[in-house]
Design a protein around this motif. Structure first.
Motif, mmCIF file in Angstrom:
data_model
loop_
_atom_site.group_PDB
_atom_site.id
_atom_site.type_symbol
_atom_site.label_atom_id
_atom_site.label_comp_id
_atom_site.label_asym_id
_atom_site.label_seq_id
_atom_site.Cartn_x
_atom_site.Cartn_y
_atom_site.Cartn_z
ATOM 1 N N TYR A 126 0.533 -13.835 14.021
ATOM 2 C CA TYR A 126 -0.232 -14.764 14.856
ATOM 3 C C TYR A 126 0.487 -16.098 14.860
ATOM 4 N N GLY A 127 0.561 -16.756 16.018
ATOM 5 C CA GLY A 127 1.215 -18.051 16.059
ATOM 6 C C GLY A 127 1.343 -18.586 17.466
ATOM 7 N N ILE A 182 -1.002 -6.548 16.259
ATOM 8 C CA ILE A 182 -0.893 -5.656 15.114
ATOM 9 C C ILE A 182 -0.164 -4.393 15.545
ATOM 10 N N MET A 183 0.510 -3.769 14.592
ATOM 11 C CA MET A 183 1.196 -2.509 14.814
ATOM 12 C C MET A 183 0.963 -1.612 13.610
ATOM 13 N N ILE A 184 0.535 -0.373 13.852
ATOM 14 C CA ILE A 184 0.316 0.603 12.795
ATOM 15 C C ILE A 184 1.123 1.846 13.144
ATOM 16 N N GLY A 185 1.867 2.368 12.181
ATOM 17 C CA GLY A 185 2.694 3.526 12.464
ATOM 18 C C GLY A 185 2.974 4.341 11.234
ATOM 19 N N TYR A 186 3.626 5.479 11.480
ATOM 20 C CA TYR A 186 4.031 6.380 10.399
ATOM 21 C C TYR A 186 5.402 6.947 10.746
ATOM 22 N N LEU A 222 5.912 -19.686 16.301
ATOM 23 C CA LEU A 222 5.678 -20.534 15.137
ATOM 24 C C LEU A 222 4.329 -20.142 14.552
ATOM 25 N N GLY A 223 4.350 -19.541 13.382
ATOM 26 C CA GLY A 223 3.101 -19.077 12.788
ATOM 27 C C GLY A 223 3.356 -18.248 11.558
ATOM 28 N N GLY A 224 2.652 -17.120 11.455
ATOM 29 C CA GLY A 224 2.773 -16.266 10.289
ATOM 30 C C GLY A 224 2.711 -14.809 10.670
ATOM 31 N N GLY A 225 3.329 -13.975 9.840
ATOM 32 C CA GLY A 225 3.318 -12.541 10.073
ATOM 33 C C GLY A 225 3.488 -11.792 8.772
ATOM 34 N N VAL A 226 3.157 -10.503 8.796
ATOM 35 C CA VAL A 226 3.292 -9.663 7.614
ATOM 36 C C VAL A 226 3.794 -8.294 8.049
ATOM 37 N N PHE A 271 -11.097 -11.438 11.498
ATOM 38 C CA PHE A 271 -10.768 -10.115 12.029
ATOM 39 C C PHE A 271 -9.412 -9.635 11.528
ATOM 40 N N LEU A 272 -8.397 -10.502 11.632
ATOM 41 C CA LEU A 272 -7.073 -10.116 11.166
ATOM 42 C C LEU A 272 -7.067 -9.844 9.669
ATOM 43 N N MET A 273 -7.806 -10.650 8.907
ATOM 44 C CA MET A 273 -7.870 -10.432 7.469
ATOM 45 C C MET A 273 -8.531 -9.098 7.152
#
Length: 614
Positions: free
Chosen positions: A181-182, A207-211, A163-167, A35-37
């Motif tokens: 996620y972590g 998740i965060m989506i913005g402009y 402790l995990g990963g983010g982008v 889902f995240l991918m």
């Protein structure tokens, strides 16, 4: 296939739901990773298909060095000795930390850092305090691996370590995207002596989506965190009393708009649903996609809202704001929340006569929004800070606030008795400040190329209540701190000396404690490579009835720099504590070594040029 069809197909390929990753990654539980991918791929396709600004700047890549790296590491070994019978605990500790940064063609950034110690940081950590973090970036793409912290909103995810990963994606067209996620809390089992409070592992993500445009800014975020029931063995031990696994789903939306004449309006709405006991129905046994949030158990839903307006004028910036947070509003993505309040404030910031800087906030606050308490508190809230250079030598600053905030306050007794600067490295301790006042003054006695003398005075008063982990006790203490310091420096001989007198008074219910300390320090640099320093502190702590302790803390340090890359440091410390509970003398030796390096690889006319400093 056209662009619109492709986006619709990607969006429909997975339900926008979120759940926790289980301890064992069976196939059915890998759906959330997919889902995240899919969300990430959908956003990337949208960005790449709609914005030409993401094309590679070929000229920049050609001119930039192929590789630039820098970094270093530090290792410290500390040995303790006490001739007294009082146990010192571990008599040896080792600390290792390092960092490495690499830049490829000026567009790809690869930072990495780590920390390790063989000593336990706190009693609640069953293993050594070991950390690492990696945050590689490529132009507007940044990733986080290992230990890190990200923030979406004060109402959802706000700086909680995981402790995990983010982008994080921040292209030039104003669109913003973040995902993570972590593990937000490690599993802690009950120990044999009952010093640890058991807690299940907590996994989370969002998740965060913005402009962000020139005038319009909008963002939406969702954060999800859940305790893993199977991460610890639940028993009938008394230590488990009151410990329940929880589930949290929070989200917020923020919108702001700015006009051409400098008028700004902003609003944010947040909602948080918490199930404080999911043990009655273990949703970990269900397939991902069936439930975004476990509704079986002790479920509460709370709301928060804030709006503000501001106008920039010739006088400065004038604004007003309104904020309302329901009782018990909290999320698993922040350490502490101030809730059950309603604030209406007005603010002004300005600079007068190009010297005097002022900031004023005033308003009204009330609690007991839903009449859950027997009493309702209503009060005026205000804060002010003013700073100005009165003359070329004298500067003054004053700040006052009765708005609640959280900060870490160092305990004076622990500070003067500390022989290890790495002590309590991972302790998470906050103090809730209800009122604070500080006044500072600085006066330059002498300022020439040969010599400098400064005199500084600081007074602060704070009304506070202690906050440690999930403990919400109100201590109702008042802390008064007064400091007078003098600095003398001779520039040509690279000699500096300082003397400080400090008085700390902590008034608690039923007791008032004073700490009066005197500190002298001398630093001298010889032949640029060798430096020495001596620090001596004498502290006397007492209350209204009797003396509590007399403490002498002496520290002698020496350092040697070899070719500006290698630094060797030796520190000897002695702490003599004559307290009511006994007389102790502790000795410590700290031997440390640090190393830094950098190198660069770039293209020449006929060959590659390498430059390195090791």
């Amino acid at each position: 296939m056209d662009k619109k069809s492709l986006l619709l197909r990607l969006a429909k390929s997975e339900k926008f739901e979120f759940a926790m990753v289980k301890d064992h990654f069976e196939d059915k539980h890998m759906a959330e990773v997919g889902f995240l991918m899919r969300v990430l791929i959908t956003f990337l396709v949208f960005v790449l298909m709609n914005v030409r600004a993401f094309s590679q700047d070929v000229e920049q890549v050609v001119k930039a060095p192929m590789l630039i790296t820098n970094g270093g590491f530090n290792v410290s070994q500390i040995a303790y000795y006490s001739p007294d019978s009082v146990a010192m605990g571990n008599d040896y500790a080792c600390y290792l930390s390092g960092n490495f940064n690499a830049s490829l063609f000026g567009v790809i950034q690869l930072p990495f850092s780590f920390a390790y110690t063989n000593n336990q940081a706190t009693a609640s950590l069953p293993q050594p305090f070991n950390r690492f973090s990696l945050s590689p970036s490529y132009r507007w793409i940044t990733t986080h691996l290992g230990y890190g912290a990200m923030s979406f909103s004060p109402y959802t995810l706000s700086g909680h370590e995981f402790l995990g990963g983010g982008v994080e994606l921040a292209p030039d067209n104003g669109f913003r995207f973040s995902a993570l996620y972590g593990r937000f809390r490690k599993a802690v089992s009950v120990d044999s002596i009952g010093e640890q409070t058991p807690s299940p592992r907590r996994m989370g993500g969002g998740i965060m989506i913005g402009y962000d445009g020139d005038r319009l800014a909008v963002s939406v975020n969702v954060f999800k965190a859940k305790d893993q029931i199977s991460s610890i063995d639940w028993t009938d031990d008394p230590a488990f009393e009151g410990v329940k696994p929880g589930d949290n789903l929070a989200g917020s939306m923020r919108l702001s708009y700015r006009t051409e004449n400098g008028f700004l309006m902003m609003g944010e709405y947040g909602v948080s649903a918490i199930n404080r006991d999911i043990s009655s129905s273990d949703s970990l046994a269900t397939d991902f996609g069936d439930h975004l949030f476990n509704g079986n158990g002790d479920v509460t839903v709370h709301h928060a809202f804030k709006m503000a307006i501001a106008q920039t004028t010739s006088l400065g910036r004038i604004g007003a704001s309104y904020e309302r947070v329901q009782p018990n509003y909290t999320t698993f993505g922040a350490y502490y929340f101030t809730n059950d309040f309603e604030n209406i404030t007005a603010n002004l910031s300005s600079t007068l006569y190009k010297k005097v800087t002022i900031g004023l906030d005033a308003g009204y606050q009330r609690d007991n929004l839903e009449n859950q308490k027997t009493n309702t508190a209503k009060r005026a809230i205000y804060s002010a800070n003013i700073s100005a250079p009165v003359t070329n030598r004298l500067s003054l600053g004053v700040a006052f606030s009765n708005v609640q905030s959280y900060m870490h306050i160092k305990d004076i007794y622990d500070e003067v008795t500390r022989s290890n600067e790495y002590q309590d490295l991972d302790t998470l301790s906050f103090t809730q400040l209800n009122r604070s006042l500080s006044v500072n003054a600085g006066y330059v006695l002498r300022a020439t190329e040969q010599q400098r003398q400064n005199l500084n005075a600081v007074f602060s008063c704070q009304e506070a209540s202690e906050q440690q982990s999930d403990d919400r006790r109100y201590v109702g203490s008042r802390i008064y701190n007064s400091t007078l310091s003098y600095l003398f420096a001779v520039t040509p001989s690279r000699l500096s000396m300082a003397a400080t007198v400090n008085h700390n008074q902590n008034s608690m219910p039923g007791m008032t404690m004073h700490v009066l300390s005197y500190n002298v320090s001398v630093q001298k640099v010889f032949v640029k490579q060798f430096r020495t320093a001596f620090t001596g502190t004498y502290s006397n702590s007492f209350n209204a009835d009797d003396a509590i302790a007399n403490i002498v803390n002496l520290r002698l340090t020496g350092g040697y720099a070899l070719k500006k890359r290698h630094n060797f440091n030796l520190s000897l410390a002695m702490v003599n504590n004559q307290a009511q509970r006994g007389h102790t003398t502790n000795y410590s030796v700290n031997l440390s070594y640090s190393y830094v390096f950098d190198m660069k690889l770039e293209r020449g006319k006929d060959r590659l040029n390498f430059e390195g400093h090791f």
